[in-house]
Design a protein around this motif. Structure first.
Motif, PDB file in Angstrom:
ATOM      1  N   ILE A  22       0.848  -1.185   0.000  1.00 34.04           N
ATOM      2  CA  ILE A  22       0.000   0.000   0.000  1.00 34.04           C
ATOM      3  C   ILE A  22       0.886   1.238   0.000  1.00 34.04           C
ATOM      4  O   ILE A  22       1.844   1.331   0.784  1.00 34.04           O
ATOM      5  CB  ILE A  22      -0.939   0.031   1.219  1.00 34.04           C
ATOM      6  CG1 ILE A  22      -1.930  -1.129   1.155  1.00 34.04           C
ATOM      7  CG2 ILE A  22      -1.691   1.363   1.301  1.00 34.04           C
ATOM      8  CD1 ILE A  22      -2.836  -1.228   2.373  1.00 34.04           C
TER       9      ILE A  22
ATOM     10  N   GLN B  35       0.894   5.439   0.329  1.00 30.04           N
ATOM     11  CA  GLN B  35       0.101   6.528   0.869  1.00 30.04           C
ATOM     12  C   GLN B  35       0.834   7.860   0.723  1.00 30.04           C
ATOM     13  O   GLN B  35       2.074   7.910   0.743  1.00 30.04           O
ATOM     14  CB  GLN B  35      -0.189   6.293   2.357  1.00 30.04           C
ATOM     15  CG  GLN B  35      -0.932   5.015   2.654  1.00 30.04           C
ATOM     16  CD  GLN B  35      -1.045   4.755   4.140  1.00 30.04           C
ATOM     17  OE1 GLN B  35      -0.103   4.945   4.893  1.00 30.04           O
ATOM     18  NE2 GLN B  35      -2.231   4.316   4.568  1.00 30.04           N
TER      19      GLN B  35
ATOM     20  N   ASN C  29      -4.633   7.069   1.424  1.00 38.25           N
ATOM     21  CA  ASN C  29      -4.317   5.948   0.535  1.00 38.25           C
ATOM     22  C   ASN C  29      -4.229   6.412  -0.910  1.00 38.25           C
ATOM     23  O   ASN C  29      -4.995   7.275  -1.347  1.00 38.25           O
ATOM     24  CB  ASN C  29      -5.390   4.868   0.636  1.00 38.25           C
ATOM     25  CG  ASN C  29      -5.367   4.152   1.953  1.00 38.25           C
ATOM     26  OD1 ASN C  29      -4.312   4.009   2.568  1.00 38.25           O
ATOM     27  ND2 ASN C  29      -6.523   3.689   2.414  1.00 38.25           N
TER      28      ASN C  29
ATOM     29  N   TRP D  16      -7.140   4.188  -4.640  1.00 36.76           N
ATOM     30  CA  TRP D  16      -8.098   4.566  -3.604  1.00 36.76           C
ATOM     31  C   TRP D  16      -9.102   5.572  -4.146  1.00 36.76           C
ATOM     32  O   TRP D  16      -8.736   6.577  -4.744  1.00 36.76           O
ATOM     33  CB  TRP D  16      -7.361   5.148  -2.408  1.00 36.76           C
ATOM     34  CG  TRP D  16      -8.249   5.545  -1.261  1.00 36.76           C
ATOM     35  CD1 TRP D  16      -8.589   6.800  -0.888  1.00 36.76           C
ATOM     36  CD2 TRP D  16      -8.901   4.662  -0.350  1.00 36.76           C
ATOM     37  NE1 TRP D  16      -9.415   6.767   0.207  1.00 36.76           N
ATOM     38  CE2 TRP D  16      -9.634   5.470   0.566  1.00 36.76           C
ATOM     39  CE3 TRP D  16      -8.958   3.271  -0.212  1.00 36.76           C
ATOM     40  CZ2 TRP D  16     -10.381   4.924   1.596  1.00 36.76           C
ATOM     41  CZ3 TRP D  16      -9.705   2.735   0.821  1.00 36.76           C
ATOM     42  CH2 TRP D  16     -10.410   3.550   1.711  1.00 36.76           C
TER      43      TRP D  16
END
Length: 390
Positions: free
Chosen positions: A185, A187, A198, A220
């Motif tokens: 992930i 960010q 995100n 996202w």
């Protein structure tokens, strides 16, 4: 001047984040792949001027990069590097010095911190000529699990007027019991809300042999407050885990649509001997050839020749475009690289790019010369360095 995307590039390469991009895979010629994956890995050595803030072992060899100036028809200094090693033998400090107005001038410094062989912290500083000190610029901190897998990677920028660090990006990783990366992930830091937002996510699956089967890329959606599909890679593997086929598909909001396909052939030593890329033709509902790359290796599994083609759709034939010829010195050290472009008008190969390497008795590189002979670019370069060959 090389500035401080350096530690970011280093950690991307070490942690394999380049493979996490959510765009179709792009083929890179073999010599560029080799250079890309060795340019910042610990092991380079050099000496310019000392930094007395740490007790280090400075190798008594120099690395310098020169650039050809077409105006004066001469080689001119560009950058120099100095590498310090801690008692454990890992690279601890890199000092960068640039050449300007006839003098070598400090440019920046990078400090590395390790846990075993894995980097846990790196900070880049730039030279402040007004007070003759290095000042903070960017840093990266990584956390590790018990198996030395990277769990998080925090990237920050130094804000001078705040005299403090400000969050910039964050990476989060998960793994299965076999240390395969399950998710990644990415960010960004929202300076208004003071919170992480995100951006992108990758989810991987594996077969019983730990070969990757799929990579799902998502982005996202702040409005939906959820992850939304963007693309996926579907892999077909051989018994050694080599990707024989990689199909890249994009999500149109309802279904997956074919986009590109890569077909690879391997020899008995798992070297890629052929790669064909194809694109999806929705009109004919067929895969259409795009590019092809053929590689030849010697007994040491070093590439000796690469021939690149593009598909001529009108005549339904492969048309050669580039070729790369490699030679090696003792101890499998690369000696020369010659890149040539195919002149389709005169039907001859034309020199385009060349590298020459020389080594001392201990197989340390003593000189690298890089030349780009494309007249339109005037990008002739030479790179002089003393460092152990990669």
């Amino acid at each position: 001047m090389k500035h401080f995307s350096l530690i970011v590039s280093f950690l991307l390469l070490v942690n394999g984040l380049m493979a996490q991009q959510t765009i179709p895979p792009v083929y890179i010629p073999y010599h560029q792949r080799v250079n890309q994956h060795s340019q910042l890995l610990p092991g380079k050595q050099g000496v310019l001027q000392n930094d007395n803030s740490r007790s280090l072992q400075w190798k008594n060899v120099a690395e310098r990069e020169d650039q050809y100036n077409d105006t004066i028809s001469a080689w001119v200094h560009a950058d120099s590097f100095k590498f310090g090693y801690n008692p454990q033998g890992t690279m601890d400090t890199e000092i960068i010095v640039g050449y300007s107005a006839g003098n070598w001038q400090n440019s920046g410094v990078i400090y590395w911190t390790y846990s075993g062989s894995q980097v846990t912290y790196a900070v880049e500083k730039i030279w402040n000529a007004s007070n003759s000190t290095y000042v903070n610029y960017v840093d990266i901190a990584q956390t590790l699990d018990a198996n030395n897998n990277v769990l998080t990677g925090l990237y920050r920028l130094w804000i001078t007027y705040l005299n403090n660090w400000r969050n910039s990006t964050n990476s989060i990783y998960t793994y299965d019991s076999h240390h395969n990366q399950l998710s990644y992930i990415y960010q960004n830091w929202d300076t208004t809300a003071n919170s992480w937002v995100n951006q992108d996510k990758n989810i991987n699956t594996y077969d019983a042999s730990n070969s990757k089967l799929t990579t799902l890329a998502q982005t996202w959606d702040a409005g939906l407050v959820s992850w939304v599909n963007t693309s996926q890679d579907l892999y077909t593997n051989d018994a050694h885990g080599n990707h024989l086929i990689d199909i890249y598909q994009s999500w149109n909001g309802a279904i997956w649509q074919n986009s590109s396909k890569s077909i690879r052939t391997f020899d008995a030593n798992n070297n890629i001997t052929e790669r064909i890329t194809q694109v999806w033709d929705s009109a004919s509902v067929l895969w259409v050839n795009d590019y092809k790359y053929d590689m030849t290796f010697d007994a040491n599994n070093d590439v000796t020749f690469e021939l690149d083609y593009r598909w001529d759709n009108t005549n339904s034939v492969w048309v050669q475009t580039y070729q790369y010829q490699y030679t090696y010195a003792a101890a499998n050290k690369e000696a020369t690289l010659l890149e040539q472009k195919w002149d389709n008008t005169n039907h001859v190969w034309v020199n385009y790019y060349k590298e020459n390497y020389t080594y001392d008795a201990n197989y340390f590189k003593t000189r690298i010369i890089r030349r780009n002979n494309e007249k339109a670019s005037n990008n002739n370069h030479a790179h002089q360095q003393n460092n152990r060959g990669h």
